[in-house]
Design a protein around this motif. Structure first.
Motif, PDB file in Angstrom:
ATOM      1  N   THR A  20      -0.157  -3.718  15.892  1.00 40.67           N
ATOM      2  CA  THR A  20      -1.369  -2.967  16.795  1.00 40.67           C
ATOM      3  C   THR A  20      -2.564  -2.907  15.822  1.00 40.67           C
ATOM      4  OG1 THR A  20       0.280  -1.962  18.218  1.00 40.67           O
ATOM      5  CG2 THR A  20      -2.017  -0.886  17.791  1.00 40.67           C
ATOM      6  N   GLY A  21      -2.382  -2.455  14.449  1.00 42.52           N
ATOM      7  CA  GLY A  21      -3.492  -2.172  13.400  1.00 42.52           C
ATOM      8  C   GLY A  21      -4.188  -3.825  13.237  1.00 42.52           C
ATOM      9  N   ALA A  22      -3.255  -4.670  13.255  1.00 43.09           N
ATOM     10  CA  ALA A  22      -3.939  -6.277  13.009  1.00 43.09           C
ATOM     11  C   ALA A  22      -4.732  -6.543  14.163  1.00 43.09           C
ATOM     12  CB  ALA A  22      -2.960  -7.032  12.565  1.00 43.09           C
ATOM     13  N   ALA A  23      -4.281  -5.997  15.376  1.00 45.47           N
ATOM     14  CA  ALA A  23      -5.020  -6.557  16.674  1.00 45.47           C
ATOM     15  C   ALA A  23      -6.237  -5.816  16.599  1.00 45.47           C
ATOM     16  CB  ALA A  23      -4.200  -6.211  17.932  1.00 45.47           C
ATOM     17  N   TRP A  24      -6.272  -4.418  16.227  1.00 41.91           N
ATOM     18  CA  TRP A  24      -7.702  -3.607  16.282  1.00 41.91           C
ATOM     19  C   TRP A  24      -8.425  -4.341  15.298  1.00 41.91           C
ATOM     20  CZ3 TRP A  24     -10.447  -0.866  12.804  1.00 41.91           C
ATOM     21  CH2 TRP A  24     -11.583  -0.071  13.408  1.00 41.91           C
ATOM     22  N   ILE A  25      -7.855  -4.674  14.098  1.00 43.98           N
ATOM     23  CA  ILE A  25      -8.953  -5.058  12.997  1.00 43.98           C
ATOM     24  C   ILE A  25      -9.520  -6.564  13.416  1.00 43.98           C
ATOM     25  CG2 ILE A  25      -9.028  -6.387  10.716  1.00 43.98           C
ATOM     26  CD1 ILE A  25      -6.827  -4.109  10.073  1.00 43.98           C
ATOM     27  N   VAL A  56      -2.983 -11.614   7.786  1.00 39.77           N
ATOM     28  CA  VAL A  56      -2.066 -11.307   6.913  1.00 39.77           C
ATOM     29  C   VAL A  56      -0.944  -9.594   7.296  1.00 39.77           C
ATOM     30  CG1 VAL A  56      -1.847 -10.039   4.361  1.00 39.77           C
ATOM     31  CG2 VAL A  56      -3.187 -11.992   4.990  1.00 39.77           C
ATOM     32  N   LEU A  57      -1.823  -9.075   7.786  1.00 39.48           N
ATOM     33  CA  LEU A  57      -1.077  -7.836   8.562  1.00 39.48           C
ATOM     34  C   LEU A  57      -0.024  -8.323   9.295  1.00 39.48           C
ATOM     35  CD1 LEU A  57      -3.712  -5.187   8.571  1.00 39.48           C
ATOM     36  CD2 LEU A  57      -1.805  -5.252   6.900  1.00 39.48           C
ATOM     37  N   ALA A  58      -0.407  -9.283  10.320  1.00 38.53           N
ATOM     38  CA  ALA A  58       0.580  -9.658  11.203  1.00 38.53           C
ATOM     39  C   ALA A  58       1.783 -10.567  10.688  1.00 38.53           C
ATOM     40  CB  ALA A  58      -0.268 -10.636  12.265  1.00 38.53           C
ATOM     41  N   GLY A  59       1.395 -11.212   9.599  1.00 39.21           N
ATOM     42  CA  GLY A  59       2.664 -11.889   8.824  1.00 39.21           C
ATOM     43  C   GLY A  59       3.382 -10.826   8.404  1.00 39.21           C
ATOM     44  N   LEU A  60       2.883  -9.736   7.729  1.00 39.18           N
ATOM     45  CA  LEU A  60       3.706  -8.637   7.038  1.00 39.18           C
ATOM     46  C   LEU A  60       4.686  -8.065   8.187  1.00 39.18           C
ATOM     47  CD1 LEU A  60       1.426  -6.800   4.594  1.00 39.18           C
ATOM     48  CD2 LEU A  60       3.628  -7.970   4.171  1.00 39.18           C
ATOM     49  N   ALA A  61       4.104  -7.809   9.521  1.00 40.79           N
ATOM     50  CA  ALA A  61       4.881  -7.180  10.531  1.00 40.79           C
ATOM     51  C   ALA A  61       5.982  -7.994  11.081  1.00 40.79           C
ATOM     52  CB  ALA A  61       3.825  -7.313  11.819  1.00 40.79           C
ATOM     53  N   LEU A  62       5.906  -9.506  11.065  1.00 38.45           N
ATOM     54  CA  LEU A  62       6.756 -10.321  11.446  1.00 38.45           C
ATOM     55  C   LEU A  62       7.894 -10.437  10.320  1.00 38.45           C
ATOM     56  CD1 LEU A  62       4.686 -13.241  13.017  1.00 38.45           C
ATOM     57  CD2 LEU A  62       6.189 -11.119  14.223  1.00 38.45           C
ATOM     58  N   LEU A  63       7.478 -10.383   8.823  1.00 37.70           N
ATOM     59  CA  LEU A  63       8.437 -10.604   7.887  1.00 37.70           C
ATOM     60  C   LEU A  63       9.339  -9.069   7.790  1.00 37.70           C
ATOM     61  CD1 LEU A  63       9.417 -11.774   5.247  1.00 37.70           C
ATOM     62  CD2 LEU A  63       7.658 -10.672   3.826  1.00 37.70           C
ATOM     63  N   ASN A  64       8.913  -8.015   8.295  1.00 41.68           N
ATOM     64  CA  ASN A  64       9.312  -6.720   8.377  1.00 41.68           C
ATOM     65  C   ASN A  64      10.388  -6.851   9.304  1.00 41.68           C
ATOM     66  OD1 ASN A  64       9.704  -3.755   7.827  1.00 41.68           O
ATOM     67  ND2 ASN A  64       9.160  -3.944   9.991  1.00 41.68           N
ATOM     68  N   ILE A 101       2.793  -1.732   1.737  1.00 42.94           N
ATOM     69  CA  ILE A 101       1.941  -2.955   1.511  1.00 42.94           C
ATOM     70  C   ILE A 101       0.816  -2.981   2.495  1.00 42.94           C
ATOM     71  CG2 ILE A 101       1.908  -5.367   1.219  1.00 42.94           C
ATOM     72  CD1 ILE A 101       4.698  -5.300  -0.013  1.00 42.94           C
ATOM     73  N   ALA A 102       1.276  -2.888   3.747  1.00 41.16           N
ATOM     74  CA  ALA A 102       0.340  -2.929   4.941  1.00 41.16           C
ATOM     75  C   ALA A 102      -0.552  -1.843   4.783  1.00 41.16           C
ATOM     76  CB  ALA A 102       0.952  -2.674   6.108  1.00 41.16           C
ATOM     77  N   ALA A 103      -0.348  -0.723   4.407  1.00 41.16           N
ATOM     78  CA  ALA A 103      -1.371   0.298   4.389  1.00 41.16           C
ATOM     79  C   ALA A 103      -2.224   0.276   3.173  1.00 41.16           C
ATOM     80  CB  ALA A 103      -0.403   1.890   3.994  1.00 41.16           C
ATOM     81  N   PHE A 104      -1.789  -0.216   2.031  1.00 39.27           N
ATOM     82  CA  PHE A 104      -2.492  -0.597   1.088  1.00 39.27           C
ATOM     83  C   PHE A 104      -3.649  -1.610   1.321  1.00 39.27           C
ATOM     84  CE2 PHE A 104      -3.382  -2.494  -3.363  1.00 39.27           C
ATOM     85  CZ  PHE A 104      -3.815  -1.254  -3.906  1.00 39.27           C
ATOM     86  N   ILE A 105      -3.265  -2.497   1.886  1.00 45.01           N
ATOM     87  CA  ILE A 105      -4.245  -3.683   2.475  1.00 45.01           C
ATOM     88  C   ILE A 105      -5.304  -3.283   3.104  1.00 45.01           C
ATOM     89  CG2 ILE A 105      -4.451  -5.807   3.831  1.00 45.01           C
ATOM     90  CD1 ILE A 105      -1.531  -6.567   2.726  1.00 45.01           C
ATOM     91  N   GLY A 106      -4.719  -2.386   4.131  1.00 44.28           N
ATOM     92  CA  GLY A 106      -5.947  -1.795   4.976  1.00 44.28           C
ATOM     93  C   GLY A 106      -6.711  -0.897   4.316  1.00 44.28           C
ATOM     94  N   TRP A 107      -6.238  -0.084   3.237  1.00 47.16           N
ATOM     95  CA  TRP A 107      -7.159   0.918   2.702  1.00 47.16           C
ATOM     96  C   TRP A 107      -8.080  -0.008   1.767  1.00 47.16           C
ATOM     97  CZ3 TRP A 107      -7.087   1.522  -2.768  1.00 47.16           C
ATOM     98  CH2 TRP A 107      -7.907   2.735  -3.214  1.00 47.16           C
TER      99      TRP A 107
END
Length: 224
Positions: A20-25, A56-64, A101-107
């Protein structure tokens, strides 16, 4: 019908939140170039589009989701209760690490300091130390799995080698993380981050050697 384990449910929720965060960005993120890579001193050295950060965030989500699913299925199929708990700990650890990691990338890319292309000098070191700390606190109790731990051939062939090498790695990472967190606001960068990473490499080599040493002396080891 068997209900999913709590870790499976949390993994699915975390995946959905990151997506959802990736889509918003991708839809509402800045149209101007944003920092997507930083050097060891915390200065942006490459800029990209909002779509790159979203990808990148979407890839992290799928990896998770993949890691949680594989380890979760391995835990479900394991009759040994202790090993099942160890696998679930590994599942929780992977969820926490990916979320951090996702939070750090966004920040880093979209936070208050992003327009200036610079974060806090010790932010990268503090984040790395935090990951080491939580990993070290859990690693010694994680069962054999394909994602988390000292995954050497000898560790897979000896339960004793897995346990001892991962306990060693966990202790080393925990104290490296604790020292890194305490010193990150004080030491000069990038020297602090480089020193921390060097410590991690030494700990990794030490743990690999330990897995071989224990396997070699374990009477219950499996042959190659």
């Amino acid at each position: 019908m068997k209900h999913p384990a709590l870790a499976d449910t949390v993994a699915a929720i975390v995946t959905l939140l990151i997506l959802t965060g990736a889509a918003w960005i991708a839809i509402y993120g800045p149209e101007t170039p944003i920092p997507v890579h930083f050097d060891a001193a915390g200065q942006a050295d490459r800029y990209g589009s909002r779509y790159e950060v979203a990808a990148v965030l979407a890839g992290l989500a799928l990896l998770n989701l993949l890691a949680a699913w594989m380890v979760g299925r391995q835990a479900d199929s394991t009759p040994d209760l202790i090993r099942r708990k160890g696998l679930r700990r590994g599942q929780w650890l992977s969820i926490i690490i990916v979320s951090a990691i996702a939070a750090f990338i966004g920040w880093s890319s979209l936070g208050p300091a992003a327009p200036a292309g610079a974060g806090h000098p010790g932010a990268a070191m503090a984040f790395t130390a935090f990951i080491l700390l939580i990993t070290g606190a859990t690693l010694g109790r994680v069962g054999p799995n394909p994602f988390i731990g000292v995954k050497t051939p000898w560790a897979y062939k000896s339960q004793l080698a897995w346990d001892r090498s991962n306990r060693l790695a966990g202790r080393l990472m925990f104290w490296l993380g604790a020292a890194g967190l305490a010193s990150s606001p004080l030491v000069a960068q990038p020297a602090g981050l480089i020193t921390l990473i060097t410590g991690v490499l030494i700990a990794a080599v030490w743990s690999v050697i330990e897995s071989w040493r224990v396997w070699r002396t374990d009477p219950d080891r499996q042959p190659f």
